[in-house]
Design a protein around this motif. Structure first.
Motif, PDB file in Angstrom:
ATOM      1  N   LEU A  73       2.629 -63.535 -54.356  1.00 21.44           N
ATOM      2  CA  LEU A  73       1.995 -63.385 -55.667  1.00 21.44           C
ATOM      3  C   LEU A  73       1.312 -62.024 -55.777  1.00 21.44           C
ATOM      4  O   LEU A  73       1.374 -61.367 -56.820  1.00 21.44           O
ATOM      5  CB  LEU A  73       0.981 -64.508 -55.898  1.00 21.44           C
ATOM      6  CG  LEU A  73       1.536 -65.938 -55.799  1.00 21.44           C
ATOM      7  CD1 LEU A  73       0.427 -66.961 -56.012  1.00 21.44           C
ATOM      8  CD2 LEU A  73       2.657 -66.158 -56.795  1.00 21.44           C
ATOM      9  N   SER A  74       0.648 -61.608 -54.702  1.00 20.21           N
ATOM     10  CA  SER A  74      -0.008 -60.307 -54.659  1.00 20.21           C
ATOM     11  C   SER A  74      -0.508 -60.110 -53.235  1.00 20.21           C
ATOM     12  O   SER A  74      -0.361 -60.986 -52.387  1.00 20.21           O
ATOM     13  CB  SER A  74      -1.178 -60.232 -55.649  1.00 20.21           C
ATOM     14  OG  SER A  74      -2.186 -61.151 -55.278  1.00 20.21           O
ATOM     15  N   GLY A  75      -1.072 -58.913 -52.971  1.00 15.53           N
ATOM     16  CA  GLY A  75      -1.691 -58.687 -51.670  1.00 15.53           C
ATOM     17  C   GLY A  75      -0.711 -58.219 -50.622  1.00 15.53           C
ATOM     18  O   GLY A  75       0.215 -57.451 -50.911  1.00 15.53           O
ATOM     19  N   SER A  76      -0.867 -58.693 -49.398  1.00 15.49           N
ATOM     20  CA  SER A  76      -0.048 -58.252 -48.275  1.00 15.49           C
ATOM     21  C   SER A  76       1.432 -58.464 -48.567  1.00 15.49           C
ATOM     22  O   SER A  76       1.836 -59.515 -49.051  1.00 15.49           O
ATOM     23  CB  SER A  76      -0.416 -59.017 -47.010  1.00 15.49           C
ATOM     24  OG  SER A  76       0.488 -58.725 -45.961  1.00 15.49           O
ATOM     25  N   THR A  77       2.212 -57.452 -48.231  1.00 15.49           N
ATOM     26  CA  THR A  77       3.648 -57.540 -48.532  1.00 15.49           C
ATOM     27  C   THR A  77       4.394 -58.409 -47.529  1.00 15.49           C
ATOM     28  O   THR A  77       5.537 -58.788 -47.776  1.00 15.49           O
ATOM     29  CB  THR A  77       4.281 -56.141 -48.559  1.00 15.49           C
ATOM     30  OG1 THR A  77       4.041 -55.499 -47.300  1.00 15.49           O
ATOM     31  CG2 THR A  77       3.679 -55.308 -49.687  1.00 15.49           C
ATOM     32  N   ALA A 134       8.698 -63.422 -44.989  1.00 16.31           N
ATOM     33  CA  ALA A 134       9.453 -62.559 -45.895  1.00 16.31           C
ATOM     34  C   ALA A 134       8.622 -61.326 -46.204  1.00 16.31           C
ATOM     35  O   ALA A 134       7.393 -61.361 -46.176  1.00 16.31           O
ATOM     36  CB  ALA A 134       9.786 -63.299 -47.189  1.00 16.31           C
ATOM     37  N   GLU A 135       9.333 -60.255 -46.492  1.00  7.09           N
ATOM     38  CA  GLU A 135       8.661 -59.003 -46.805  1.00  7.09           C
ATOM     39  C   GLU A 135       9.017 -58.542 -48.203  1.00  7.09           C
ATOM     40  O   GLU A 135      10.190 -58.376 -48.543  1.00  7.09           O
ATOM     41  CB  GLU A 135       9.015 -57.911 -45.802  1.00  7.09           C
ATOM     42  CG  GLU A 135       8.220 -56.623 -46.029  1.00  7.09           C
ATOM     43  CD  GLU A 135       8.142 -55.767 -44.797  1.00  7.09           C
ATOM     44  OE1 GLU A 135       8.955 -55.966 -43.878  1.00  7.09           O
ATOM     45  OE2 GLU A 135       7.258 -54.884 -44.764  1.00  7.09           O
ATOM     46  N   PHE A 136       7.992 -58.326 -49.006  1.00  5.49           N
ATOM     47  CA  PHE A 136       8.170 -57.801 -50.353  1.00  5.49           C
ATOM     48  C   PHE A 136       8.273 -56.281 -50.280  1.00  5.49           C
ATOM     49  O   PHE A 136       7.377 -55.619 -49.746  1.00  5.49           O
ATOM     50  CB  PHE A 136       6.982 -58.207 -51.223  1.00  5.49           C
ATOM     51  CG  PHE A 136       6.930 -57.530 -52.566  1.00  5.49           C
ATOM     52  CD1 PHE A 136       5.838 -56.758 -52.934  1.00  5.49           C
ATOM     53  CD2 PHE A 136       7.978 -57.670 -53.458  1.00  5.49           C
ATOM     54  CE1 PHE A 136       5.783 -56.136 -54.172  1.00  5.49           C
ATOM     55  CE2 PHE A 136       7.932 -57.053 -54.700  1.00  5.49           C
ATOM     56  CZ  PHE A 136       6.831 -56.286 -55.059  1.00  5.49           C
ATOM     57  N   ASN A 137       9.377 -55.733 -50.781  1.00  5.02           N
ATOM     58  CA  ASN A 137       9.576 -54.290 -50.787  1.00  5.02           C
ATOM     59  C   ASN A 137       9.801 -53.849 -52.221  1.00  5.02           C
ATOM     60  O   ASN A 137      10.890 -54.023 -52.778  1.00  5.02           O
ATOM     61  CB  ASN A 137      10.772 -53.908 -49.898  1.00  5.02           C
ATOM     62  CG  ASN A 137      10.901 -52.409 -49.716  1.00  5.02           C
ATOM     63  OD1 ASN A 137      10.715 -51.646 -50.655  1.00  5.02           O
ATOM     64  ND2 ASN A 137      11.200 -51.985 -48.500  1.00  5.02           N
ATOM     65  N   LYS A 138       8.763 -53.275 -52.809  1.00  3.67           N
ATOM     66  CA  LYS A 138       8.820 -52.942 -54.234  1.00  3.67           C
ATOM     67  C   LYS A 138       9.835 -51.831 -54.502  1.00  3.67           C
ATOM     68  O   LYS A 138      10.580 -51.882 -55.491  1.00  3.67           O
ATOM     69  CB  LYS A 138       7.433 -52.508 -54.725  1.00  3.67           C
ATOM     70  CG  LYS A 138       7.336 -52.330 -56.223  1.00  3.67           C
ATOM     71  CD  LYS A 138       5.911 -52.064 -56.649  1.00  3.67           C
ATOM     72  CE  LYS A 138       5.813 -51.932 -58.163  1.00  3.67           C
ATOM     73  NZ  LYS A 138       4.413 -51.685 -58.599  1.00  3.67           N
ATOM     74  N   SER A 139       9.893 -50.832 -53.628  1.00  4.45           N
ATOM     75  CA  SER A 139      10.788 -49.694 -53.873  1.00  4.45           C
ATOM     76  C   SER A 139      12.256 -50.099 -53.791  1.00  4.45           C
ATOM     77  O   SER A 139      13.101 -49.548 -54.492  1.00  4.45           O
ATOM     78  CB  SER A 139      10.497 -48.567 -52.879  1.00  4.45           C
ATOM     79  OG  SER A 139      10.738 -49.003 -51.557  1.00  4.45           O
ATOM     80  N   GLN A 140      12.549 -51.069 -52.942  1.00  3.57           N
ATOM     81  CA  GLN A 140      13.928 -51.537 -52.815  1.00  3.57           C
ATOM     82  C   GLN A 140      14.176 -52.813 -53.606  1.00  3.57           C
ATOM     83  O   GLN A 140      15.285 -53.356 -53.541  1.00  3.57           O
ATOM     84  CB  GLN A 140      14.273 -51.755 -51.333  1.00  3.57           C
ATOM     85  CG  GLN A 140      14.219 -50.477 -50.515  1.00  3.57           C
ATOM     86  CD  GLN A 140      14.716 -50.664 -49.097  1.00  3.57           C
ATOM     87  OE1 GLN A 140      15.168 -51.723 -48.707  1.00  3.57           O
ATOM     88  NE2 GLN A 140      14.620 -49.605 -48.300  1.00  3.57           N
TER      89      GLN A 140
END
Lengths: 114, 111
Positions: free
Chosen positions: A51-55, A65-71
Motif C-alpha cells: 500500500l505504501s512504505g517499504s518496497t 515481493a518487491e515493489f519497483n516503481k521505475s520498472q
C-alpha cells in the motif's frame, strides 16, 4: 487505464529451489498491489499487499515481493519452495481506492516437483 | 477472521433455467464483488456493490444481474442460464479501499 500482466502462465520448479513469479502493472492512480494464492478447489487467499512504505513486502508462508516503481513491477519470490506451494498465484492492482475494485492478472500456476 | 460463504460449492443447471448464487459475509464490509474465473483468463469482474441497493457493472455483466437487499448478502442471478456461463464463480468482500476476502467459489455447470 490500469492493467496487470503476469509474464508466465506456468512455472515448474523442484522442491527447495527458489522461485520468482513475475508481475508488471500499469496504473494511473495510487498504486496498491496484491498477490493472492488459490489452492485447488478453493477461493483466493491474500498472500501479501503493498500500500505504501517499504518496497519489500513480506507475506505469509515465506513469500515476499518487491515493489519497483521505475520498472512497474511487483515480482513475488520465495527462497525455497515446498510441494504444498503448488497453486495458482494472482497479481492484482487496485482500480479505485473508494470501492476497492481490483484488476487481476491472468494467473501463474506454480508446479513444485519432488 | 473474515468469513465469506457461498451457498453451493457445486451446481448443475439446465439451459434456460434461472440460477441464484448467494454470498454472505460476516464482517460488515461495504463492498461486495462477483467474479467468474476461467482458465487462462484469470478473474473477471461481473458486478460489484458498494452499499445496500447500490450496484455497478463490472467488465462482463451481460447475462447477469445482482441484488443487494442487506449489507451482508450479495446475490448473483443468471436470468436464463446458457452453456457459456459454465464457470467458477467467486464472491468477495472488502472494507472501503482495502484487500478483498474471497469465498470458496461455486463451480456452475450448465448443460
Amino acid at each position: 487505464a490500469q492493467s496487470v500482466t503476469q509474464l508466465d502462465s506456468q512455472v515448474p520448479v523442484f522442491e527447495e529451489a527458489p522461485v520468482e513469479l513475475r508481475c508488471n502493472y500499469s496504473s494511473s492512480v495510487s498504486v496498491y498491489l496484491f498477490w493472492y494464492v488459490q489452492y485447488p478447489n478453493q477461493g483466493l487467499q491474500l498472500l501479501l499487499k503493498y500500500l505504501s512504505g517499504s518496497t519489500l513486502v513480506k507475506g505469509i508462508n515465506g513469500f515476499e515481493a518487491e515493489f519497483n516503481k521505475s520498472q512497474t513491477s511487483f515480482h513475488l519470490r520465495k527462497p525455497s519452495v515446498h510441494i504444498s506451494d503448488t497453486a495458482e498465484y494472482f497479481c492484482a492492482v487496485i482500480v479505485s481506492s473508494n470501492t476497492g475494485k481490483l484488476i487481476f492478472g491472468q494467473g501463474t500456476t506454480l508446479q513444485v516437483k519432488p | 477472521d473474515v468469513k465469506v460463504t457461498q451457498s453451493s460449492r457445486y451446481l448443475v443447471k439446465r439451459t434456460g433455467e434461472k440460477v441464484f448464487l448467494e454470498c454472505v459475509q460476516d464482517m460488515d464490509h461495504e463492498n461486495m464483488f462477483w467474479y467468474r474465473q476461467d482458465p487462462g483468463l484469470g478473474l473477471r469482474l461481473i458486478y460489484f456493490s458498494y452499499d445496500v441497493k447500490m450496484k455497478e457493472k463490472g467488465d462482463i455483466p451481460e447475462g447477469y444481474s445482482v441484488s443487494r437487499e442487506k449489507k451482508e448478502r450479495f446475490s448473483l442471478i443468471l436470468e436464463s442460464a446458457s452453456t457459456n456461463q459454465t464457470s467458477m464463480y467467486l464472491c468477495a468482500s472488502s472494507l472501503q479501499g482495502w484487500e478483498q476476502y474471497f469465498g470458496p467459489g461455486t463451480r456452475l455447470t450448465v448443460t
